[in-house]
Design a protein around this motif. Sequence first.
Motif, PDB file in Angstrom:
ATOM      1  N   LEU A  18       0.822  -1.207   0.000  1.00 27.03           N
ATOM      2  CA  LEU A  18       0.000   0.000   0.000  1.00 27.03           C
ATOM      3  C   LEU A  18       0.862   1.265   0.000  1.00 27.03           C
ATOM      4  O   LEU A  18       0.588   2.215  -0.743  1.00 27.03           O
ATOM      5  N   GLY A  19       1.896   1.238   0.829  1.00 26.14           N
ATOM      6  CA  GLY A  19       2.769   2.414   0.951  1.00 26.14           C
ATOM      7  C   GLY A  19       3.464   2.736  -0.354  1.00 26.14           C
ATOM      8  O   GLY A  19       3.532   3.899  -0.771  1.00 26.14           O
ATOM      9  N   THR A  20       3.956   1.702  -1.033  1.00 30.36           N
ATOM     10  CA  THR A  20       4.657   1.909  -2.299  1.00 30.36           C
ATOM     11  C   THR A  20       3.700   2.523  -3.318  1.00 30.36           C
ATOM     12  O   THR A  20       4.030   3.488  -4.012  1.00 30.36           O
ATOM     13  N   GLU A  21       2.507   1.967  -3.383  1.00 32.55           N
ATOM     14  CA  GLU A  21       1.531   2.421  -4.375  1.00 32.55           C
ATOM     15  C   GLU A  21       1.032   3.837  -4.043  1.00 32.55           C
ATOM     16  O   GLU A  21       0.903   4.685  -4.930  1.00 32.55           O
ATOM     17  N   LEU A  22       0.784   4.072  -2.764  1.00 38.02           N
ATOM     18  CA  LEU A  22       0.313   5.406  -2.355  1.00 38.02           C
ATOM     19  C   LEU A  22       1.352   6.473  -2.688  1.00 38.02           C
ATOM     20  O   LEU A  22       1.023   7.547  -3.198  1.00 38.02           O
ATOM     21  N   ALA A  23       2.607   6.164  -2.394  1.00 39.89           N
ATOM     22  CA  ALA A  23       3.683   7.124  -2.655  1.00 39.89           C
ATOM     23  C   ALA A  23       3.735   7.444  -4.145  1.00 39.89           C
ATOM     24  O   ALA A  23       3.820   8.608  -4.547  1.00 39.89           O
ATOM     25  N   SER A  24       3.640   6.389  -4.952  1.00 40.24           N
ATOM     26  CA  SER A  24       3.701   6.598  -6.392  1.00 40.24           C
ATOM     27  C   SER A  24       2.518   7.454  -6.876  1.00 40.24           C
ATOM     28  O   SER A  24       2.683   8.386  -7.651  1.00 40.24           O
ATOM     29  N   ARG A  25       1.324   7.174  -6.371  1.00 45.72           N
ATOM     30  CA  ARG A  25       0.146   7.950  -6.794  1.00 45.72           C
ATOM     31  C   ARG A  25       0.205   9.400  -6.324  1.00 45.72           C
ATOM     32  O   ARG A  25      -0.274  10.299  -7.008  1.00 45.72           O
ATOM     33  N   LEU A  26       0.753   9.581  -5.111  1.00 46.52           N
ATOM     34  CA  LEU A  26       0.790  10.946  -4.567  1.00 46.52           C
ATOM     35  C   LEU A  26       2.039  11.709  -5.035  1.00 46.52           C
ATOM     36  O   LEU A  26       2.225  12.875  -4.709  1.00 46.52           O
ATOM     37  N   GLY A  27       2.903  11.004  -5.777  1.00 45.64           N
ATOM     38  CA  GLY A  27       4.138  11.628  -6.261  1.00 45.64           C
ATOM     39  C   GLY A  27       5.099  11.938  -5.128  1.00 45.64           C
ATOM     40  O   GLY A  27       5.816  12.937  -5.140  1.00 45.64           O
ATOM     41  N   LEU A  28       5.126  11.051  -4.126  1.00 50.52           N
ATOM     42  CA  LEU A  28       5.979  11.278  -2.957  1.00 50.52           C
ATOM     43  C   LEU A  28       7.042  10.193  -2.840  1.00 50.52           C
ATOM     44  O   LEU A  28       6.885   9.100  -3.378  1.00 50.52           O
ATOM     45  N   GLU A  29       8.073  10.515  -2.093  1.00 53.39           N
ATOM     46  CA  GLU A  29       9.106   9.526  -1.813  1.00 53.39           C
ATOM     47  C   GLU A  29       8.531   8.499  -0.832  1.00 53.39           C
ATOM     48  O   GLU A  29       7.720   8.848   0.035  1.00 53.39           O
ATOM     49  N   TYR A  30       8.957   7.236  -0.973  1.00 55.26           N
ATOM     50  CA  TYR A  30       8.512   6.166  -0.072  1.00 55.26           C
ATOM     51  C   TYR A  30       9.674   5.762   0.825  1.00 55.26           C
ATOM     52  O   TYR A  30      10.789   5.534   0.340  1.00 55.26           O
ATOM     53  N   CYS A  31       9.456   5.728   2.144  1.00 52.24           N
ATOM     54  CA  CYS A  31      10.498   5.272   3.077  1.00 52.24           C
ATOM     55  C   CYS A  31       9.963   4.091   3.859  1.00 52.24           C
ATOM     56  O   CYS A  31       8.846   4.151   4.374  1.00 52.24           O
ATOM     57  N   SER A  32      10.758   3.058   3.994  1.00 54.53           N
ATOM     58  CA  SER A  32      10.369   1.915   4.821  1.00 54.53           C
ATOM     59  C   SER A  32      11.368   1.832   5.978  1.00 54.53           C
ATOM     60  O   SER A  32      12.572   1.745   5.756  1.00 54.53           O
ATOM     61  N   THR A  33      10.868   1.862   7.197  1.00 53.54           N
ATOM     62  CA  THR A  33      11.798   1.792   8.339  1.00 53.54           C
ATOM     63  C   THR A  33      12.516   0.442   8.330  1.00 53.54           C
ATOM     64  O   THR A  33      13.703   0.378   8.631  1.00 53.54           O
ATOM     65  N   ASP A  34      11.810  -0.630   7.949  1.00 56.33           N
ATOM     66  CA  ASP A  34      12.459  -1.948   7.907  1.00 56.33           C
ATOM     67  C   ASP A  34      13.619  -1.973   6.904  1.00 56.33           C
ATOM     68  O   ASP A  34      14.688  -2.515   7.179  1.00 56.33           O
ATOM     69  N   LYS A  35      13.397  -1.352   5.731  1.00 58.78           N
ATOM     70  CA  LYS A  35      14.460  -1.327   4.709  1.00 58.78           C
ATOM     71  C   LYS A  35      15.648  -0.503   5.225  1.00 58.78           C
ATOM     72  O   LYS A  35      16.810  -0.874   5.030  1.00 58.78           O
ATOM     73  N   LEU A  36      15.350   0.623   5.883  1.00 54.66           N
ATOM     74  CA  LEU A  36      16.434   1.466   6.408  1.00 54.66           C
ATOM     75  C   LEU A  36      17.206   0.722   7.501  1.00 54.66           C
ATOM     76  O   LEU A  36      18.426   0.824   7.588  1.00 54.66           O
ATOM     77  N   ILE A  37      16.473  -0.047   8.306  1.00 57.77           N
ATOM     78  CA  ILE A  37      17.128  -0.834   9.366  1.00 57.77           C
ATOM     79  C   ILE A  37      18.037  -1.888   8.718  1.00 57.77           C
ATOM     80  O   ILE A  37      19.203  -2.047   9.086  1.00 57.77           O
ATOM     81  N   GLU A  38      17.510  -2.591   7.695  1.00 59.53           N
ATOM     82  CA  GLU A  38      18.300  -3.650   7.050  1.00 59.53           C
ATOM     83  C   GLU A  38      19.555  -3.059   6.407  1.00 59.53           C
ATOM     84  O   GLU A  38      20.622  -3.671   6.420  1.00 59.53           O
ATOM     85  N   ILE A  75       5.773   7.102   4.925  1.00 57.82           N
ATOM     86  CA  ILE A  75       6.639   6.303   5.793  1.00 57.82           C
ATOM     87  C   ILE A  75       5.919   5.011   6.182  1.00 57.82           C
ATOM     88  O   ILE A  75       4.861   5.039   6.807  1.00 57.82           O
ATOM     89  N   ASP A  76       6.509   3.900   5.768  1.00 54.01           N
ATOM     90  CA  ASP A  76       5.969   2.567   6.046  1.00 54.01           C
ATOM     91  C   ASP A  76       6.721   2.033   7.273  1.00 54.01           C
ATOM     92  O   ASP A  76       7.918   1.782   7.205  1.00 54.01           O
ATOM     93  N   CYS A  77       6.007   1.909   8.395  1.00 53.88           N
ATOM     94  CA  CYS A  77       6.677   1.535   9.649  1.00 53.88           C
ATOM     95  C   CYS A  77       6.537   0.052   9.943  1.00 53.88           C
ATOM     96  O   CYS A  77       5.483  -0.540   9.672  1.00 53.88           O
ATOM     97  N   GLY A  78       7.543  -0.519  10.563  1.00 58.27           N
ATOM     98  CA  GLY A  78       7.448  -1.897  11.048  1.00 58.27           C
ATOM     99  C   GLY A  78       6.314  -1.972  12.078  1.00 58.27           C
ATOM    100  O   GLY A  78       6.035  -0.999  12.783  1.00 58.27           O
ATOM    101  N   GLY A  79       5.700  -3.148  12.158  1.00 58.13           N
ATOM    102  CA  GLY A  79       4.511  -3.319  13.003  1.00 58.13           C
ATOM    103  C   GLY A  79       4.720  -2.999  14.476  1.00 58.13           C
ATOM    104  O   GLY A  79       3.777  -2.664  15.188  1.00 58.13           O
ATOM    105  N   GLY A  80       5.979  -3.094  14.941  1.00 57.17           N
ATOM    106  CA  GLY A  80       6.226  -2.903  16.370  1.00 57.17           C
ATOM    107  C   GLY A  80       6.603  -1.489  16.751  1.00 57.17           C
ATOM    108  O   GLY A  80       6.965  -1.227  17.906  1.00 57.17           O
ATOM    109  N   VAL A  81       6.485  -0.582  15.817  1.00 57.38           N
ATOM    110  CA  VAL A  81       6.912   0.792  16.080  1.00 57.38           C
ATOM    111  C   VAL A  81       6.143   1.406  17.254  1.00 57.38           C
ATOM    112  O   VAL A  81       6.670   2.221  18.015  1.00 57.38           O
ATOM    113  N   VAL A  82       4.898   0.957  17.423  1.00 56.80           N
ATOM    114  CA  VAL A  82       4.051   1.501  18.495  1.00 56.80           C
ATOM    115  C   VAL A  82       4.479   1.040  19.885  1.00 56.80           C
ATOM    116  O   VAL A  82       3.960   1.534  20.887  1.00 56.80           O
ATOM    117  N   GLU A  83       5.416   0.104  19.953  1.00 56.69           N
ATOM    118  CA  GLU A  83       5.877  -0.381  21.257  1.00 56.69           C
ATOM    119  C   GLU A  83       6.632   0.718  21.999  1.00 56.69           C
ATOM    120  O   GLU A  83       6.848   0.611  23.196  1.00 56.69           O
TER     121      GLU A  83
END
Length: 178
Positions: A18-38, A75-83
């Motif tokens: 969803l995040g990838t597609e939304l970013a593309s439709r809104l013309g925005l950069e997509y960031c994934s915290t999991d990808k940045l962590i990896e 910003i696509d966050c890992g599921g545990g970010v709310v911890e």
Amino acid sequence: MTQRLVLIGFRGAGKTTLGTELASRLGLEYCSTDKLIEHRIGTSIAEFVTEHGWTEFRRIEHGVIQNLPQTPVVIDCGGGVVESEANMQLLANNSVIVWIDTDVEDIVQRLSTADNAHRPLLSTNSGGDMRTDTLANYERRKPMYERWSQMRVNTSQQTLEHIIHTIAERLIHSDHNI
Ligand code: S3P
């Protein structure tokens, strides 16, 4: 658009697609915290957690969140970010937070597929059972996702197109400056 769009929600809810597609439709950069962590740890999250444990993973995750762009991005966050309250305070700054939710039985189904077999369990008291682990952690985190999000979208039995349309409509018809 002047705010960041932050996606939170449990594993397997569909945040990345969803995040990838939304970013593309809104013309925005997509960031994934999991990808940045990896990128930072130089290995997969699963391998890292097996070797160093969740506490160390959460420390790295916090560092990544501190350094996220403040400009309008998705910003696509890992599921545990709310911890972590500190993580959520940082993410809430200049953002609309959307809870990508899915019926928990659908999450269990998705996590049972071979593609997801590598995911480390979240709790040590689940007796090694993915379903027990998922049900317990989903229930525990639900109020956290609820607390921090301004919008909740359920992705069960919805097409990607429908979900994107729903989010876009709600953003347009809300006070959010996006
Ligand atoms: C986690 C979810 C994962 C990843 C890590 C921890 C969690 O992200 O950050 O394995 O605590 O639920 P996804 O939600 O993208 O799978």
